[in-house]
Design a protein around this motif. Sequence first.
Motif, PDB file in Angstrom:
ATOM      1  N   SER A  51      30.321  36.243  36.670  1.00 16.47           N
ATOM      2  CA  SER A  51      31.334  36.392  36.499  1.00 16.47           C
ATOM      3  C   SER A  51      31.162  38.896  37.280  1.00 16.47           C
ATOM      4  O   SER A  51      32.618  38.823  37.921  1.00 16.47           O
ATOM      5  CB  SER A  51      31.840  36.931  35.099  1.00 16.47           C
ATOM      6  N   ALA A  52      30.959  39.216  37.012  1.00 16.26           N
ATOM      7  CA  ALA A  52      29.936  40.213  37.195  1.00 16.26           C
ATOM      8  C   ALA A  52      29.877  40.729  39.057  1.00 16.26           C
ATOM      9  O   ALA A  52      30.936  41.582  39.303  1.00 16.26           O
ATOM     10  CB  ALA A  52      28.971  40.474  36.847  1.00 16.26           C
ATOM     11  N   SER A  53      29.407  39.283  39.494  1.00 18.56           N
ATOM     12  CA  SER A  53      29.698  39.327  41.043  1.00 18.56           C
ATOM     13  C   SER A  53      30.533  39.612  41.620  1.00 18.56           C
ATOM     14  O   SER A  53      31.361  40.206  42.597  1.00 18.56           O
ATOM     15  CB  SER A  53      27.960  38.823  41.877  1.00 18.56           C
ATOM     16  N   GLY A  54      31.690  38.880  41.217  1.00 17.44           N
ATOM     17  CA  GLY A  54      32.822  38.362  41.723  1.00 17.44           C
ATOM     18  C   GLY A  54      33.564  39.748  41.405  1.00 17.44           C
ATOM     19  O   GLY A  54      34.741  40.103  42.317  1.00 17.44           O
ATOM     20  N   LYS A  55      33.651  40.128  40.025  1.00 13.24           N
ATOM     21  CA  LYS A  55      34.585  41.203  39.925  1.00 13.24           C
ATOM     22  C   LYS A  55      33.809  42.205  41.023  1.00 13.24           C
ATOM     23  O   LYS A  55      34.985  43.257  41.623  1.00 13.24           O
ATOM     24  CB  LYS A  55      34.474  41.669  38.766  1.00 13.24           C
ATOM     25  N   PHE A  56      32.907  42.725  41.068  1.00 19.66           N
ATOM     26  CA  PHE A  56      31.545  43.244  42.001  1.00 19.66           C
ATOM     27  C   PHE A  56      31.868  43.322  43.266  1.00 19.66           C
ATOM     28  O   PHE A  56      32.615  44.021  44.185  1.00 19.66           O
ATOM     29  CB  PHE A  56      29.933  43.431  42.118  1.00 19.66           C
ATOM     30  N   GLN A  57      32.519  42.092  44.210  1.00 15.86           N
ATOM     31  CA  GLN A  57      32.746  41.562  45.348  1.00 15.86           C
ATOM     32  C   GLN A  57      34.698  41.640  45.866  1.00 15.86           C
ATOM     33  O   GLN A  57      34.737  42.640  46.629  1.00 15.86           O
ATOM     34  CB  GLN A  57      32.843  40.342  45.724  1.00 15.86           C
ATOM     35  N   ARG A  58      35.251  41.524  44.384  1.00  9.00           N
ATOM     36  CA  ARG A  58      36.288  41.633  44.462  1.00  9.00           C
ATOM     37  C   ARG A  58      36.621  43.815  44.793  1.00  9.00           C
ATOM     38  O   ARG A  58      37.761  44.142  45.277  1.00  9.00           O
ATOM     39  CB  ARG A  58      37.420  41.802  43.181  1.00  9.00           C
ATOM     40  N   GLY A  59      35.596  44.582  43.934  1.00 15.25           N
ATOM     41  CA  GLY A  59      36.109  46.344  44.185  1.00 15.25           C
ATOM     42  C   GLY A  59      36.079  46.310  45.332  1.00 15.25           C
ATOM     43  O   GLY A  59      36.209  47.099  45.742  1.00 15.25           O
ATOM     44  N   GLU A  60      35.081  45.501  45.891  1.00 14.19           N
ATOM     45  CA  GLU A  60      33.294  46.610  47.774  1.00 14.19           C
ATOM     46  C   GLU A  60      35.204  45.990  48.359  1.00 14.19           C
ATOM     47  O   GLU A  60      35.762  46.350  49.464  1.00 14.19           O
ATOM     48  CB  GLU A  60      33.090  45.050  47.918  1.00 14.19           C
ATOM     49  N   GLU A  61      35.562  44.073  48.323  1.00 12.22           N
ATOM     50  CA  GLU A  61      37.259  44.010  48.873  1.00 12.22           C
ATOM     51  C   GLU A  61      38.297  45.067  48.622  1.00 12.22           C
ATOM     52  O   GLU A  61      39.266  45.444  50.269  1.00 12.22           O
ATOM     53  CB  GLU A  61      37.909  42.445  49.270  1.00 12.22           C
ATOM     54  N   LEU A  62      38.897  45.165  47.366  1.00 10.31           N
ATOM     55  CA  LEU A  62      40.008  46.522  47.656  1.00 10.31           C
ATOM     56  C   LEU A  62      39.095  48.106  48.162  1.00 10.31           C
ATOM     57  O   LEU A  62      39.984  48.316  48.146  1.00 10.31           O
ATOM     58  CB  LEU A  62      39.629  47.178  46.110  1.00 10.31           C
ATOM     59  N   VAL A  63      38.103  48.084  48.138  1.00  9.64           N
ATOM     60  CA  VAL A  63      37.536  49.915  49.022  1.00  9.64           C
ATOM     61  C   VAL A  63      37.522  49.850  50.334  1.00  9.64           C
ATOM     62  O   VAL A  63      38.572  50.582  51.096  1.00  9.64           O
ATOM     63  CB  VAL A  63      36.042  49.929  48.393  1.00  9.64           C
ATOM     64  N   LYS A  64      36.918  48.470  50.828  1.00  6.75           N
ATOM     65  CA  LYS A  64      37.755  47.857  52.371  1.00  6.75           C
ATOM     66  C   LYS A  64      38.817  48.276  53.150  1.00  6.75           C
ATOM     67  O   LYS A  64      39.265  48.345  53.635  1.00  6.75           O
ATOM     68  CB  LYS A  64      36.536  46.796  52.861  1.00  6.75           C
ATOM     69  N   GLU A  65      39.892  47.265  51.608  1.00 10.20           N
ATOM     70  CA  GLU A  65      40.988  47.309  51.782  1.00 10.20           C
ATOM     71  C   GLU A  65      42.069  48.336  52.024  1.00 10.20           C
ATOM     72  O   GLU A  65      42.675  49.148  53.230  1.00 10.20           O
ATOM     73  CB  GLU A  65      41.660  45.726  51.198  1.00 10.20           C
ATOM     74  N   ARG A  66      41.622  49.303  51.381  1.00 13.41           N
ATOM     75  CA  ARG A  66      42.628  50.282  50.992  1.00 13.41           C
ATOM     76  C   ARG A  66      42.081  51.569  51.052  1.00 13.41           C
ATOM     77  O   ARG A  66      42.472  52.640  51.274  1.00 13.41           O
ATOM     78  CB  ARG A  66      42.401  50.378  49.644  1.00 13.41           C
ATOM     79  N   LEU A  67      40.323  51.461  52.474  1.00 18.01           N
ATOM     80  CA  LEU A  67      40.114  52.909  52.093  1.00 18.01           C
ATOM     81  C   LEU A  67      39.406  53.366  53.211  1.00 18.01           C
ATOM     82  O   LEU A  67      39.772  53.479  54.294  1.00 18.01           O
ATOM     83  CB  LEU A  67      39.358  53.605  51.677  1.00 18.01           C
TER      84      LEU A  67
END
Length: 167
Positions: free
Chosen positions: A75-91
């Motif tokens: 669960s934590a790794s999934g949320k971490f990957q989602r966070g990375e995707e958001l950073v890539k996508e939005r920044l």
Amino acid sequence: MSKTLTALVDRVGNEQLLTKPLESARKFWLFGLGAYSLACKSGARTLETLVQQGKAFEPKARQQIAEKSAELLSSASGKFQRGEELVKERLIRPLDFLVVASKRDVELLTMRVIQLSAEVRSLTGGKAKPIAKPLSKPSSKPAARVAAKPEAKPAVADASPMMASAA
């Protein structure tokens, strides 16, 4: 009743009245000791029973802990990957679109310009003059490096996509 009989009954009654509280107190004392002894014995038995049950339950508990920790990690790794995707996508993607150079990119370009200037001077025999005065004085480290090794070319083109287009 006669006086002697009454005296005898009184004397026996008084002795019984005195011995009864002593006997009662002794019985309460023995009762308390018996209860303590029973508690100690049953406590030891209960402790042994609990230890045996704990040993029997330990593998199951370890398995449950392992399953729960694996679930939490996924669960934590999934949320971490989602966070990375958001950073890539939005920044990062908007910055790539804007082609914003990093400090390293600017430093590499500066070194490359100094190197190319040295090569131009060497090819023209030192007769080429700069068209415009540089805005800032380049640091002595890149100039010293260029002077020591004018033919050496760093792998600048591989450093960044912006460098490939500049070279």
